[in-house]
Scaffold this active site. Structure first.
Site, PDB file in Angstrom:
ATOM      1  N   ALA A 195       0.873  -1.172   0.000  1.00 30.69           N
ATOM      2  CA  ALA A 195       0.000   0.000   0.000  1.00 30.69           C
ATOM      3  C   ALA A 195       0.908   1.220   0.000  1.00 30.69           C
ATOM      4  O   ALA A 195       2.074   1.139   0.408  1.00 30.69           O
ATOM      5  CB  ALA A 195      -0.874  -0.017   1.242  1.00 30.69           C
ATOM      6  N   GLY A 211       0.584  -4.997   0.881  1.00 30.67           N
ATOM      7  CA  GLY A 211      -0.629  -5.068   0.049  1.00 30.67           C
ATOM      8  C   GLY A 211      -0.387  -5.760  -1.289  1.00 30.67           C
ATOM      9  O   GLY A 211      -1.314  -6.319  -1.880  1.00 30.67           O
ATOM     10  N   GLU A 249      -0.572  -9.357  -0.515  1.00 27.75           N
ATOM     11  CA  GLU A 249      -1.988  -9.653  -0.266  1.00 27.75           C
ATOM     12  C   GLU A 249      -2.790  -9.701  -1.575  1.00 27.75           C
ATOM     13  O   GLU A 249      -3.708 -10.504  -1.722  1.00 27.75           O
ATOM     14  CB  GLU A 249      -2.584  -8.594   0.678  1.00 27.75           C
ATOM     15  CG  GLU A 249      -1.977  -8.659   2.070  1.00 27.75           C
ATOM     16  CD  GLU A 249      -2.470  -7.542   2.952  1.00 27.75           C
ATOM     17  OE1 GLU A 249      -2.055  -6.385   2.736  1.00 27.75           O
ATOM     18  OE2 GLU A 249      -3.301  -7.807   3.849  1.00 27.75           O
ATOM     19  N   GLU A 308       4.434  -5.326   7.369  1.00 27.69           N
ATOM     20  CA  GLU A 308       3.632  -4.254   7.991  1.00 27.69           C
ATOM     21  C   GLU A 308       4.047  -3.931   9.425  1.00 27.69           C
ATOM     22  O   GLU A 308       4.020  -2.768   9.841  1.00 27.69           O
ATOM     23  CB  GLU A 308       2.136  -4.619   7.972  1.00 27.69           C
ATOM     24  CG  GLU A 308       1.450  -4.399   6.640  1.00 27.69           C
ATOM     25  CD  GLU A 308       1.576  -5.551   5.672  1.00 27.69           C
ATOM     26  OE1 GLU A 308       2.379  -6.473   5.932  1.00 27.69           O
ATOM     27  OE2 GLU A 308       0.869  -5.534   4.646  1.00 27.69           O
TER      28      GLU A 308
HETATM   29  N1  COA Z   1       4.590   3.110  -0.678  1.00 23.47           N
HETATM   30  C1  COA Z   1       4.973   4.272  -1.238  1.00 23.47           C
HETATM   31  N2  COA Z   1       6.087   4.409  -1.959  1.00 23.47           N
HETATM   32  C2  COA Z   1       6.838   3.324  -2.146  1.00 23.47           C
HETATM   33  C3  COA Z   1       6.514   2.076  -1.589  1.00 23.47           C
HETATM   34  C4  COA Z   1       5.324   1.999  -0.833  1.00 23.47           C
HETATM   35  N3  COA Z   1       4.893   0.850  -0.305  1.00 23.47           N
HETATM   36  N4  COA Z   1       7.466   1.184  -1.939  1.00 23.47           N
HETATM   37  C5  COA Z   1       8.372   1.858  -2.681  1.00 23.47           C
HETATM   38  N5  COA Z   1       7.996   3.151  -2.806  1.00 23.47           N
HETATM   39  C6  COA Z   1       8.681   4.206  -3.546  1.00 23.47           C
HETATM   40  C7  COA Z   1       9.904   4.717  -2.805  1.00 23.47           C
HETATM   41  O1  COA Z   1       9.506   5.657  -1.811  1.00 23.47           O
HETATM   42  C8  COA Z   1      10.685   5.340  -3.931  1.00 23.47           C
HETATM   43  O2  COA Z   1      10.091   6.573  -4.274  1.00 23.47           O
HETATM   44  P1  COA Z   1      11.014   7.891  -4.503  1.00 23.47           P
HETATM   45  O3  COA Z   1      11.910   7.524  -5.649  1.00 23.47           O
HETATM   46  O4  COA Z   1      10.021   8.965  -4.846  1.00 23.47           O
HETATM   47  O5  COA Z   1      11.756   8.105  -3.224  1.00 23.47           O
HETATM   48  C9  COA Z   1      10.424   4.389  -5.091  1.00 23.47           C
HETATM   49  O6  COA Z   1       9.223   3.701  -4.761  1.00 23.47           O
HETATM   50  C10 COA Z   1      11.504   3.346  -5.301  1.00 23.47           C
HETATM   51  O7  COA Z   1      11.710   2.673  -4.070  1.00 23.47           O
HETATM   52  P2  COA Z   1      13.142   2.588  -3.334  1.00 23.47           P
HETATM   53  O8  COA Z   1      12.872   2.369  -1.872  1.00 23.47           O
HETATM   54  O9  COA Z   1      14.010   3.722  -3.713  1.00 23.47           O
HETATM   55  O10 COA Z   1      13.716   1.251  -4.016  1.00 23.47           O
HETATM   56  P3  COA Z   1      14.757   0.221  -3.374  1.00 23.47           P
HETATM   57  O11 COA Z   1      15.133  -0.709  -4.459  1.00 23.47           O
HETATM   58  O12 COA Z   1      15.827   0.932  -2.632  1.00 23.47           O
HETATM   59  O13 COA Z   1      13.905  -0.601  -2.257  1.00 23.47           O
HETATM   60  C11 COA Z   1      11.975  -1.790  -1.401  1.00 23.47           C
HETATM   61  C12 COA Z   1      12.820  -1.387  -2.641  1.00 23.47           C
HETATM   62  C13 COA Z   1      10.740  -2.531  -1.911  1.00 23.47           C
HETATM   63  C14 COA Z   1      12.799  -2.702  -0.492  1.00 23.47           C
HETATM   64  C15 COA Z   1      11.559  -0.530  -0.630  1.00 23.47           C
HETATM   65  O14 COA Z   1      10.994   0.391  -1.542  1.00 23.47           O
HETATM   66  C16 COA Z   1      10.551  -0.779   0.453  1.00 23.47           C
HETATM   67  O15 COA Z   1      10.904  -1.285   1.518  1.00 23.47           O
HETATM   68  N6  COA Z   1       9.251  -0.415   0.228  1.00 23.47           N
HETATM   69  C17 COA Z   1       8.210  -0.512   1.188  1.00 23.47           C
HETATM   70  C18 COA Z   1       7.777  -1.944   1.371  1.00 23.47           C
HETATM   71  C19 COA Z   1       6.695  -2.039   2.446  1.00 23.47           C
HETATM   72  O16 COA Z   1       6.911  -1.831   3.611  1.00 23.47           O
HETATM   73  N7  COA Z   1       5.483  -2.392   1.995  1.00 23.47           N
HETATM   74  C20 COA Z   1       4.367  -2.585   2.863  1.00 23.47           C
HETATM   75  C21 COA Z   1       3.527  -1.383   2.898  1.00 23.47           C
HETATM   76  S1  COA Z   1       2.096  -1.661   3.912  1.00 23.47           S
END
Ligand code: COA
Length: 274
Positions: free
Chosen positions: A67, A112, A115, A135
């Site tokens: 999400a 999400g 999910e 989460e």
């Molecule tokens: N919500 C909003 N934005 C998200 C996102 C999320 N769940 N997951 C990734 N993004 C965005 C990042 O903020 C970034 O945006 P920006 O370039 O404007 O800063 C872009 O997507 C790329 O992500 P980034 O984190 O730079 O890539 P990465 O390769 O370093 O890491 C992940 C990838 C997936 C490990 C990392 O993005 C992450 O941990 N995301 C969240 C995962 C999460 O907790 N999901 C559950 C949500 S309930």
């Protein structure tokens, strides 16, 4: 065909490919995207030229990375309930779709996104896919059905391990524990040619699997999905009663006659969905 801001919908050979399209945010699901997903599923349900759906994310790196945390960060307790219920409603719509839905998981399927894949009927993943329900790291729990669907698919122990550690698992491990039905290995290049991308190989495999599925009777497919999905939430006796009623109902269809006649006449069935 309706226009969507955060989705791509493409229909070919009776298969709809529905792609979440926010690649700069790793296809994170904001409210608009979830609403559009619901609208697209309505459109797909209504279209006679679609027999099955492949759900994926645009790009190679992300199926859906969860999400949208930027949106979640602003929620209060009352809108928190609404956020969760909206996702639950749309994911349930996918789960109860009578047209089979395969999640083709390319890259991150987190929170999400995991999910969403769990709400699909089948999951196939490329070797670079990663799954997780992180989460609790954000001080929340999965709110789009993950606490209910993951244990039903991989068992309570493994589901709680994923949820409590918040760690990601790779595609290989997801396949080993039954979270994905099929793992698509990194394609090798044929001599003198460039290897197809992981995403192309994944989509080709998803289309192959879907072609096998939709060669079968569409009403039977829909009822098999419904009986299995609802049956898992019922007592065995109630589920068996539902199964025999749906089994009997199929005897009223032209498709049943066609399927059985085709077998007896040693030819391929031509199902009409009637
Ligand atoms: N919500 C909003 N934005 C998200 C996102 C999320 N769940 N997951 C990734 N993004 C965005 C990042 O903020 C970034 O945006 P920006 O370039 O404007 O800063 C872009 O997507 C790329 O992500 P980034 O984190 O730079 O890539 P990465 O390769 O370093 O890491 C992940 C990838 C997936 C490990 C990392 O993005 C992450 O941990 N995301 C969240 C995962 C999460 O907790 N999901 C559950 C949500 S309930």
């Amino acid at each position: 065909m309706a226009e969507y801001s955060n989705l791509q919908l493409d229909v070919r050979d009776r298969v709809a490919t529905l792609s979440i399209n926010r690649p700069d945010k790793l296809n994170a699901l904001n409210e608009q995207t979830i609403r559009e997903l619901g609208q697209a599923m309505d459109e797909i349900t209504a279209r006679d030229d679609v027999r099955g759906v492949i759900l994926t994310g645009v790009g190679e790196k992300g199926f859906v990375a969860g999400a949208d945390i930027a949106e979640l960060a602003r929620m209060g307790p009352v809108d928190g309930i609404d956020v969760s219920r909206l996702g639950q409603r749309v994911f349930r719509q996918i789960e109860l779709s009578r047209k089979p839905v395969i999640a083709a998981v390319n890259g991150f399927a987190l929170g999400g996104g995991c999910e969403l894949a769990l709400a699909c009927h089948l999951r196939i993943a490329s070797e670079n896919a990663q799954f997780g329900l992180p989460e609790v790291k954000l001080g929340i729990i999965p709110g789009y059905g993950g606490t209910l669907r993951l244990p039903r698919i991989v068992g309570k122990g493994r589901a709680l391990e994923l949820m409590l550690t918040a760690q990601f698992i790779k595609a290989e491990e997801a396949y080993r524990i039954g979270l994905v039905n099929k793992l698509v290995r990194r394609p090798e290049a044929a001599e003198g040619q460039e290897a197809p991308s992981q995403k192309d190989a994944l989509m080709a495999e998803a289309r192959l699997m879907m072609a096998t599925i939709i060669a079968n009777g569409p009403i039977a497919l829909g009822l098999a999905i419904e009986c299995t999905t609802r049956g898992m939430e019922m007592s065995l006796d109630d589920g068996l009663a539902m199964e025999s009623n749906l089994f009997g109902l199929l005897a009223a269809t032209d498709d049943m006659r066609e399927g059985m006649n085709a077998f007896l006449e040693k030819r391929k069935a031509e199902f009409k969905g009637r």
